[in-house]
Design a protein around this motif. Structure first.
Motif, PDB file in Angstrom:
ATOM      1  N   HIS A  28       0.886  -1.173   0.000  1.00 47.12           N
ATOM      2  CA  HIS A  28       0.000   0.000   0.000  1.00 47.12           C
ATOM      3  C   HIS A  28       0.923   1.221   0.000  1.00 47.12           C
ATOM      4  O   HIS A  28       0.962   1.969  -0.965  1.00 47.12           O
ATOM      5  N   GLN A  29       1.728   1.362   1.053  1.00 44.25           N
ATOM      6  CA  GLN A  29       2.903   2.212   0.957  1.00 44.25           C
ATOM      7  C   GLN A  29       4.044   1.305   0.480  1.00 44.25           C
ATOM      8  O   GLN A  29       4.148   0.164   0.927  1.00 44.25           O
ATOM      9  N   MET A  30       4.849   1.807  -0.433  1.00 46.05           N
ATOM     10  CA  MET A  30       5.878   0.962  -1.038  1.00 46.05           C
ATOM     11  C   MET A  30       7.264   1.571  -0.844  1.00 46.05           C
ATOM     12  O   MET A  30       7.505   2.715  -1.252  1.00 46.05           O
ATOM     13  N   ILE A  62       2.668  -4.704  -9.383  1.00 43.52           N
ATOM     14  CA  ILE A  62       3.225  -3.838 -10.427  1.00 43.52           C
ATOM     15  C   ILE A  62       4.457  -3.064  -9.958  1.00 43.52           C
ATOM     16  O   ILE A  62       5.458  -2.973 -10.668  1.00 43.52           O
TER      17      ILE A  62
ATOM     18  N   GLU B  58      -4.185   3.034  -8.259  1.00 46.05           N
ATOM     19  CA  GLU B  58      -4.056   1.779  -8.997  1.00 46.05           C
ATOM     20  C   GLU B  58      -4.884   1.844 -10.266  1.00 46.05           C
ATOM     21  O   GLU B  58      -5.884   2.550 -10.306  1.00 46.05           O
ATOM     22  N   ILE B  62       0.850   2.985 -10.908  1.00 47.42           N
ATOM     23  CA  ILE B  62       1.812   2.459  -9.933  1.00 47.42           C
ATOM     24  C   ILE B  62       3.214   2.285 -10.520  1.00 47.42           C
ATOM     25  O   ILE B  62       4.208   2.647  -9.894  1.00 47.42           O
ATOM     26  N   VAL B  76       6.261   5.423  -2.169  1.00 47.78           N
ATOM     27  CA  VAL B  76       5.029   5.610  -2.942  1.00 47.78           C
ATOM     28  C   VAL B  76       3.853   5.080  -2.130  1.00 47.78           C
ATOM     29  O   VAL B  76       3.966   4.034  -1.495  1.00 47.78           O
ATOM     30  N   VAL B  77       2.753   5.803  -2.141  1.00 44.96           N
ATOM     31  CA  VAL B  77       1.493   5.283  -1.599  1.00 44.96           C
ATOM     32  C   VAL B  77       0.493   5.248  -2.747  1.00 44.96           C
ATOM     33  O   VAL B  77       0.350   6.248  -3.457  1.00 44.96           O
ATOM     34  N   PHE B  78      -0.144   4.095  -2.958  1.00 47.74           N
ATOM     35  CA  PHE B  78      -1.161   4.097  -4.018  1.00 47.74           C
ATOM     36  C   PHE B  78      -2.559   3.974  -3.433  1.00 47.74           C
ATOM     37  O   PHE B  78      -2.800   3.224  -2.494  1.00 47.74           O
ATOM     38  N   LYS B  80      -6.294   2.791  -3.392  1.00 49.92           N
ATOM     39  CA  LYS B  80      -6.912   1.556  -3.847  1.00 49.92           C
ATOM     40  C   LYS B  80      -8.351   1.816  -4.246  1.00 49.92           C
ATOM     41  O   LYS B  80      -9.073   2.526  -3.560  1.00 49.92           O
ATOM     42  N   VAL B 109      -7.175   5.518   0.945  1.00 47.02           N
ATOM     43  CA  VAL B 109      -5.787   5.455   1.410  1.00 47.02           C
ATOM     44  C   VAL B 109      -5.841   5.333   2.927  1.00 47.02           C
ATOM     45  O   VAL B 109      -6.589   6.058   3.593  1.00 47.02           O
TER      46      VAL B 109
END
Lengths: 193, 193
Positions: A28-30, A62, B58, B62, B76-78, B80, B109
Protein backbone atom coordinates in the motif's frame (compact mmCIF):
# COMPACT_ATOMS: atom_id res chain seq x y z
CA UNK A 1 17.59 -13.53 8.31
CA UNK A 2 17.82 -11.70 5.02
CA UNK A 3 16.86 -8.05 4.44
CA UNK A 4 13.19 -8.78 3.73
CA UNK A 5 12.75 -11.12 6.70
CA UNK A 6 14.32 -8.47 8.92
CA UNK A 7 11.92 -5.86 7.55
CA UNK A 8 8.91 -8.13 8.16
CA UNK A 9 10.01 -8.66 11.76
CA UNK A 10 10.47 -4.89 12.18
CA UNK A 11 7.38 -3.53 10.40
CA UNK A 12 5.03 -6.42 9.65
CA UNK A 13 1.91 -6.80 11.78
CA UNK A 14 0.43 -10.21 12.60
CA UNK A 15 -3.34 -10.39 12.92
CA UNK A 16 -5.73 -13.16 13.90
CA UNK A 17 -6.44 -15.68 11.15
CA UNK A 18 -2.86 -15.98 9.84
CA UNK A 19 -2.95 -12.50 8.39
CA UNK A 20 0.38 -10.74 7.91
CA UNK A 21 0.04 -7.03 7.19
CA UNK A 22 2.98 -5.64 5.26
CA UNK A 23 1.15 -2.63 3.91
CA UNK A 24 3.57 -0.10 5.40
CA UNK A 25 6.37 -1.13 3.01
CA UNK A 26 5.14 -3.66 0.43
CA UNK A 27 1.60 -3.33 -0.89
CA UNK A 28 0.00 0.00 0.00
CA UNK A 29 2.90 2.21 0.96
CA UNK A 30 5.88 0.96 -1.04
CA UNK A 31 9.53 1.24 0.02
CA UNK A 32 11.36 1.68 -3.28
CA UNK A 33 14.81 1.10 -1.75
CA UNK A 34 13.59 -2.25 -0.45
CA UNK A 35 12.21 -3.10 -3.90
CA UNK A 36 15.64 -2.24 -5.35
CA UNK A 37 17.27 -4.74 -2.97
CA UNK A 38 14.71 -7.31 -4.06
CA UNK A 39 15.54 -6.62 -7.70
CA UNK A 40 19.23 -7.16 -7.02
CA UNK A 41 18.53 -10.42 -5.23
CA UNK A 42 16.22 -11.77 -7.96
CA UNK A 43 18.83 -10.84 -10.56
CA UNK A 44 21.35 -12.92 -8.59
CA UNK A 45 19.00 -15.90 -8.24
CA UNK A 46 17.93 -15.92 -11.90
CA UNK A 47 21.30 -14.84 -13.32
CA UNK A 48 21.56 -17.78 -15.73
CA UNK A 49 18.07 -17.42 -17.22
CA UNK A 50 17.48 -15.71 -20.60
CA UNK A 51 14.70 -13.49 -19.28
CA UNK A 52 13.33 -10.90 -21.73
CA UNK A 53 10.03 -9.97 -20.06
CA UNK A 54 8.51 -9.67 -16.61
CA UNK A 55 4.86 -10.55 -16.09
CA UNK A 56 2.86 -9.58 -13.02
CA UNK A 57 -0.73 -8.95 -11.98
CA UNK A 58 -2.40 -5.76 -10.87
CA UNK A 59 -2.31 -4.01 -8.53
CA UNK A 60 0.29 -4.66 -5.85
CA UNK A 61 2.61 -6.73 -8.05
CA UNK A 62 3.22 -3.84 -10.43
CA UNK A 63 5.51 -1.71 -8.27
CA UNK A 64 7.85 -4.56 -7.39
CA UNK A 65 7.84 -5.83 -10.99
CA UNK A 66 8.84 -2.42 -12.37
CA UNK A 67 11.73 -1.94 -9.98
CA UNK A 68 12.90 -5.55 -10.50
CA UNK A 69 12.68 -5.02 -14.28
CA UNK A 70 15.34 -2.30 -14.08
CA UNK A 71 17.79 -4.95 -12.88
CA UNK A 72 17.00 -7.19 -15.86
CA UNK A 73 16.67 -4.41 -18.45
CA UNK A 74 13.35 -5.78 -19.71
CA UNK A 75 9.75 -4.51 -20.05
CA UNK A 76 6.90 -5.43 -17.72
CA UNK A 77 3.46 -6.68 -18.75
CA UNK A 78 0.77 -6.71 -16.11
CA UNK A 79 -2.34 -8.88 -16.25
CA UNK A 80 -5.51 -6.88 -15.77
CA UNK A 81 -8.37 -7.97 -13.58
CA UNK A 82 -11.76 -7.76 -15.19
CA UNK A 83 -15.22 -8.94 -14.31
CA UNK A 84 -16.00 -9.83 -17.91
CA UNK A 85 -13.84 -10.74 -20.85
CA UNK A 86 -12.77 -7.70 -22.81
CA UNK A 87 -14.26 -8.42 -26.22
CA UNK A 88 -12.65 -5.33 -27.70
CA UNK A 89 -9.31 -7.01 -28.39
CA UNK A 90 -7.57 -10.32 -28.61
CA UNK A 91 -6.61 -11.39 -25.14
CA UNK A 92 -5.37 -14.39 -23.18
CA UNK A 93 -7.70 -15.13 -20.26
CA UNK A 94 -7.34 -16.99 -16.98
CA UNK A 95 -9.73 -17.31 -14.08
CA UNK A 96 -8.36 -16.33 -10.68
CA UNK A 97 -10.05 -16.80 -7.36
CA UNK A 98 -9.36 -14.16 -4.73
CA UNK A 99 -9.67 -15.27 -1.13
CA UNK A 100 -9.07 -11.77 0.19
CA UNK A 101 -11.95 -10.34 -1.80
CA UNK A 102 -14.03 -13.52 -1.95
CA UNK A 103 -14.69 -13.31 -5.66
CA UNK A 104 -13.64 -14.76 -8.98
CA UNK A 105 -11.92 -12.51 -11.45
CA UNK A 106 -10.82 -13.02 -14.96
CA UNK A 107 -7.34 -11.77 -15.65
CA UNK A 108 -6.36 -10.85 -19.17
CA UNK A 109 -3.25 -10.02 -21.16
CA UNK A 110 -3.36 -8.66 -24.68
CA UNK A 111 -2.02 -11.12 -27.26
CA UNK A 112 0.10 -8.25 -28.61
CA UNK A 113 2.39 -8.36 -25.59
CA UNK A 114 3.14 -12.05 -25.04
CA UNK A 115 4.24 -14.64 -27.57
CA UNK A 116 6.37 -17.73 -28.24
CA UNK A 117 9.63 -15.75 -28.09
CA UNK A 118 9.02 -14.57 -24.55
CA UNK A 119 11.13 -15.91 -21.68
CA UNK A 120 9.23 -14.72 -18.69
CA UNK A 121 10.04 -13.99 -15.08
CA UNK A 122 6.76 -13.91 -13.15
CA UNK A 123 6.81 -11.48 -10.21
CA UNK A 124 4.25 -11.01 -7.43
CA UNK A 125 4.18 -9.64 -3.91
CA UNK A 126 2.40 -12.54 -2.18
CA UNK A 127 2.00 -16.27 -2.67
CA UNK A 128 -0.55 -18.17 -0.56
CA UNK A 129 -2.86 -20.62 -2.30
CA UNK A 130 -1.24 -19.86 -5.63
CA UNK A 131 -4.36 -19.05 -7.66
CA UNK A 132 -3.04 -15.79 -9.09
CA UNK A 133 0.26 -17.44 -9.99
CA UNK A 134 -1.44 -20.37 -11.71
CA UNK A 135 -3.43 -17.86 -13.77
CA UNK A 136 -0.25 -16.06 -14.84
CA UNK A 137 1.49 -19.34 -15.72
CA UNK A 138 -1.55 -20.34 -17.75
CA UNK A 139 -1.46 -17.07 -19.67
CA UNK A 140 2.25 -17.44 -20.52
CA UNK A 141 1.52 -21.03 -21.67
CA UNK A 142 -1.39 -19.85 -23.84
CA UNK A 143 1.03 -17.43 -25.49
CA UNK A 144 3.50 -20.25 -26.17
CA UNK A 145 6.06 -18.48 -24.01
CA UNK A 146 8.40 -19.94 -21.40
CA UNK A 147 8.22 -19.32 -17.66
CA UNK A 148 11.90 -19.09 -16.75
CA UNK A 149 11.25 -18.45 -13.12
CA UNK A 150 8.95 -17.01 -10.49
CA UNK A 151 9.98 -14.38 -7.96
CA UNK A 152 7.82 -13.74 -4.92
CA UNK A 153 8.36 -11.33 -2.04
CA UNK A 154 6.44 -13.13 0.72
CA UNK A 155 5.27 -16.76 0.57
CA UNK A 156 2.94 -18.25 3.14
CA UNK A 157 4.76 -21.57 3.43
CA UNK A 158 1.93 -23.16 5.41
CA UNK A 159 -0.43 -22.80 2.44
CA UNK A 160 -0.21 -25.05 -0.57
CA UNK A 161 0.59 -22.60 -3.38
CA UNK A 162 4.38 -22.82 -3.22
CA UNK A 163 4.49 -26.61 -2.94
CA UNK A 164 2.26 -27.09 -5.98
CA UNK A 165 4.32 -24.70 -8.12
CA UNK A 166 7.63 -26.32 -7.07
CA UNK A 167 6.16 -29.80 -7.70
CA UNK A 168 5.41 -28.65 -11.23
CA UNK A 169 9.14 -28.05 -11.67
CA UNK A 170 9.28 -24.27 -11.73
CA UNK A 171 12.15 -22.35 -10.16
CA UNK A 172 10.18 -20.48 -7.55
CA UNK A 173 12.19 -18.07 -5.41
CA UNK A 174 10.45 -16.48 -2.45
CA UNK A 175 12.52 -13.93 -0.56
CA UNK A 176 10.69 -14.69 2.70
CA UNK A 177 8.79 -17.90 3.42
CA UNK A 178 6.57 -17.57 6.46
CA UNK A 179 6.08 -20.93 8.21
CA UNK A 180 3.91 -19.62 10.99
CA UNK A 181 2.96 -16.61 13.01
CA UNK A 182 1.49 -15.79 16.36
CA UNK A 183 -1.05 -12.96 16.60
CA UNK A 184 -0.64 -12.77 20.38
CA UNK A 185 3.13 -12.32 20.50
CA UNK A 186 3.44 -10.84 16.99
CA UNK A 187 6.16 -13.38 16.21
CA UNK A 188 6.81 -14.57 12.65
CA UNK A 189 8.71 -17.79 11.89
CA UNK A 190 10.54 -18.15 8.58
CA UNK A 191 11.62 -21.26 6.68
CA UNK A 192 15.41 -21.68 6.60
CA UNK A 193 16.59 -21.20 3.00
CA UNK B 1 9.00 17.04 -29.60
CA UNK B 2 10.27 15.55 -26.36
CA UNK B 3 11.04 11.85 -25.79
CA UNK B 4 7.47 10.94 -24.76
CA UNK B 5 5.82 12.80 -27.63
CA UNK B 6 8.21 11.05 -30.03
CA UNK B 7 7.27 7.69 -28.53
CA UNK B 8 3.55 8.43 -28.83
CA UNK B 9 4.02 9.32 -32.51
CA UNK B 10 6.01 6.11 -33.04
CA UNK B 11 3.96 3.57 -31.04
CA UNK B 12 0.66 5.20 -30.04
CA UNK B 13 -2.48 4.17 -31.90
CA UNK B 14 -5.34 6.59 -32.53
CA UNK B 15 -8.84 5.13 -32.53
CA UNK B 16 -12.26 6.59 -33.26
CA UNK B 17 -13.75 8.62 -30.42
CA UNK B 18 -10.56 10.44 -29.39
CA UNK B 19 -9.02 7.28 -27.99
CA UNK B 20 -5.24 7.14 -27.83
CA UNK B 21 -3.88 3.65 -27.16
CA UNK B 22 -0.47 3.68 -25.51
CA UNK B 23 -0.71 0.19 -24.07
CA UNK B 24 2.43 -1.06 -25.79
CA UNK B 25 4.70 1.11 -23.64
CA UNK B 26 2.72 2.92 -20.92
CA UNK B 27 -0.21 1.12 -19.31
CA UNK B 28 -0.28 -2.58 -20.14
CA UNK B 29 3.20 -3.34 -21.38
CA UNK B 30 5.50 -0.90 -19.59
CA UNK B 31 8.82 0.39 -20.96
CA UNK B 32 10.91 0.85 -17.84
CA UNK B 33 13.64 2.83 -19.63
CA UNK B 34 10.99 5.30 -20.76
CA UNK B 35 9.67 5.54 -17.19
CA UNK B 36 13.23 6.27 -16.05
CA UNK B 37 13.44 9.17 -18.50
CA UNK B 38 10.11 10.42 -17.16
CA UNK B 39 11.47 10.22 -13.61
CA UNK B 40 14.49 12.28 -14.58
CA UNK B 41 12.30 14.89 -16.26
CA UNK B 42 9.88 15.17 -13.31
CA UNK B 43 12.85 15.50 -10.96
CA UNK B 44 14.04 18.43 -13.09
CA UNK B 45 10.61 20.10 -13.19
CA UNK B 46 9.95 19.71 -9.44
CA UNK B 47 13.57 20.23 -8.33
CA UNK B 48 12.74 23.03 -5.89
CA UNK B 49 9.87 21.23 -4.13
CA UNK B 50 10.35 19.50 -0.73
CA UNK B 51 8.71 16.27 -1.87
CA UNK B 52 8.78 13.40 0.64
CA UNK B 53 6.09 11.09 -0.77
CA UNK B 54 4.57 10.12 -4.10
CA UNK B 55 0.86 9.32 -4.29
CA UNK B 56 -0.77 7.53 -7.22
CA UNK B 57 -3.82 5.41 -7.98
CA UNK B 58 -4.06 1.78 -9.00
CA UNK B 59 -3.40 0.22 -11.38
CA UNK B 60 -1.56 1.87 -14.24
CA UNK B 61 -0.18 4.76 -12.20
CA UNK B 62 1.81 2.46 -9.93
CA UNK B 63 4.61 1.49 -12.31
CA UNK B 64 5.41 5.04 -13.33
CA UNK B 65 5.15 6.25 -9.72
CA UNK B 66 7.64 3.64 -8.48
CA UNK B 67 10.26 4.40 -11.12
CA UNK B 68 9.79 8.16 -10.63
CA UNK B 69 10.12 7.66 -6.86
CA UNK B 70 13.68 6.34 -7.32
CA UNK B 71 14.63 9.77 -8.67
CA UNK B 72 13.21 11.51 -5.59
CA UNK B 73 14.32 8.90 -3.02
CA UNK B 74 10.84 8.74 -1.48
CA UNK B 75 8.19 6.04 -0.88
CA UNK B 76 5.03 5.61 -2.94
CA UNK B 77 1.49 5.28 -1.60
CA UNK B 78 -1.16 4.10 -4.02
CA UNK B 79 -4.88 4.74 -3.58
CA UNK B 80 -6.91 1.56 -3.85
CA UNK B 81 -10.14 1.28 -5.76
CA UNK B 82 -12.96 -0.35 -3.88
CA UNK B 83 -16.66 -0.77 -4.45
CA UNK B 84 -17.45 -0.25 -0.77
CA UNK B 85 -15.65 1.56 1.99
CA UNK B 86 -13.18 -0.67 3.79
CA UNK B 87 -14.53 -0.61 7.32
CA UNK B 88 -11.65 -2.70 8.61
CA UNK B 89 -9.31 0.27 9.06
CA UNK B 90 -9.19 3.99 9.20
CA UNK B 91 -9.07 5.33 5.67
CA UNK B 92 -9.40 8.52 3.68
CA UNK B 93 -12.06 8.14 0.98
CA UNK B 94 -12.81 9.91 -2.29
CA UNK B 95 -15.33 9.14 -4.97
CA UNK B 96 -13.96 8.77 -8.49
CA UNK B 97 -15.96 8.41 -11.66
CA UNK B 98 -14.42 6.28 -14.38
CA UNK B 99 -15.48 7.11 -17.92
CA UNK B 100 -13.53 4.17 -19.37
CA UNK B 101 -15.35 1.68 -17.18
CA UNK B 102 -18.57 3.65 -16.79
CA UNK B 103 -18.79 3.25 -13.02
CA UNK B 104 -18.20 5.09 -9.79
CA UNK B 105 -15.47 3.83 -7.50
CA UNK B 106 -14.40 4.82 -4.09
CA UNK B 107 -10.67 5.19 -3.71
CA UNK B 108 -9.11 4.84 -0.30
CA UNK B 109 -5.79 5.46 1.41
CA UNK B 110 -5.01 4.25 4.90
CA UNK B 111 -4.65 7.08 7.41
CA UNK B 112 -1.40 5.43 8.52
CA UNK B 113 0.37 6.46 5.32
CA UNK B 114 -0.60 10.11 4.79
CA UNK B 115 -0.51 12.96 7.27
CA UNK B 116 0.12 16.68 7.82
CA UNK B 117 3.89 16.29 7.37
CA UNK B 118 3.57 14.90 3.87
CA UNK B 119 4.65 16.96 0.87
CA UNK B 120 3.22 15.01 -1.99
CA UNK B 121 3.96 14.65 -5.67
CA UNK B 122 0.89 13.11 -7.33
CA UNK B 123 1.73 10.89 -10.32
CA UNK B 124 -0.58 9.32 -12.87
CA UNK B 125 -0.36 7.99 -16.39
CA UNK B 126 -3.34 9.82 -17.92
CA UNK B 127 -5.28 13.03 -17.33
CA UNK B 128 -8.55 13.61 -19.17
CA UNK B 129 -11.57 14.84 -17.21
CA UNK B 130 -9.48 14.92 -14.05
CA UNK B 131 -11.78 12.89 -11.77
CA UNK B 132 -9.08 10.53 -10.52
CA UNK B 133 -6.74 13.46 -9.87
CA UNK B 134 -9.40 15.40 -7.95
CA UNK B 135 -9.92 12.32 -5.80
CA UNK B 136 -6.20 12.08 -5.01
CA UNK B 137 -5.97 15.81 -4.21
CA UNK B 138 -8.98 15.45 -1.92
CA UNK B 139 -7.32 12.56 -0.09
CA UNK B 140 -4.08 14.52 0.46
CA UNK B 141 -6.19 17.45 1.74
CA UNK B 142 -8.13 15.17 4.11
CA UNK B 143 -4.76 14.06 5.52
CA UNK B 144 -3.71 17.69 6.05
CA UNK B 145 -0.81 17.15 3.65
CA UNK B 146 0.45 19.42 0.87
CA UNK B 147 0.24 18.72 -2.85
CA UNK B 148 3.59 20.08 -4.05
CA UNK B 149 2.96 19.15 -7.64
CA UNK B 150 1.31 16.82 -10.09
CA UNK B 151 3.16 14.84 -12.76
CA UNK B 152 1.23 13.27 -15.62
CA UNK B 153 2.50 11.28 -18.57
CA UNK B 154 -0.22 12.03 -21.13
CA UNK B 155 -2.81 14.79 -20.82
CA UNK B 156 -5.75 15.11 -23.15
CA UNK B 157 -5.58 18.89 -23.54
CA UNK B 158 -8.96 19.07 -25.25
CA UNK B 159 -10.70 17.79 -22.10
CA UNK B 160 -11.21 19.98 -19.09
CA UNK B 161 -9.20 18.15 -16.38
CA UNK B 162 -5.90 19.96 -16.85
CA UNK B 163 -7.45 23.44 -17.07
CA UNK B 164 -9.41 22.97 -13.83
CA UNK B 165 -6.36 21.73 -11.92
CA UNK B 166 -4.17 24.60 -13.21
CA UNK B 167 -6.92 27.13 -12.40
CA UNK B 168 -6.83 25.83 -8.83
CA UNK B 169 -3.17 26.89 -8.72
CA UNK B 170 -1.42 23.54 -8.74
CA UNK B 171 1.86 23.01 -10.56
CA UNK B 172 0.68 20.42 -13.05
CA UNK B 173 3.34 19.07 -15.41
CA UNK B 174 2.21 16.82 -18.24
CA UNK B 175 5.02 15.38 -20.34
CA UNK B 176 2.77 15.22 -23.41
CA UNK B 177 -0.38 17.29 -23.92
CA UNK B 178 -2.48 15.98 -26.78
CA UNK B 179 -4.50 18.77 -28.40
CA UNK B 180 -6.14 16.62 -31.04
CA UNK B 181 -5.85 13.44 -33.02
CA UNK B 182 -7.10 11.99 -36.26
CA UNK B 183 -8.18 8.36 -36.33
CA UNK B 184 -8.04 8.28 -40.14
CA UNK B 185 -4.48 9.50 -40.59
CA UNK B 186 -3.27 8.38 -37.13
CA UNK B 187 -1.85 11.85 -36.53
CA UNK B 188 -1.47 13.26 -33.01
CA UNK B 189 -1.09 17.00 -32.36
CA UNK B 190 0.66 18.18 -29.20
CA UNK B 191 0.47 21.47 -27.34
CA UNK B 192 3.70 23.49 -27.55
CA UNK B 193 5.25 23.63 -24.08
Amino acid sequence: MNFLEERIVKDGVVKEGNILKVDSFLNHQMDINLFDQMGEEFKRRFADKPINKIVTIEASGIGIACIVARHFGVPVVFAKKTQSVNIDGEVYVAEVESFTHKCKNQVIVSKKFLGPDDHVLVIDDFLANGCALQGLISIVAQAGGTVEGIGIAVEKGFQQGGRIIRNLGYQLESLAIVEGMDAETGEVHFREQ
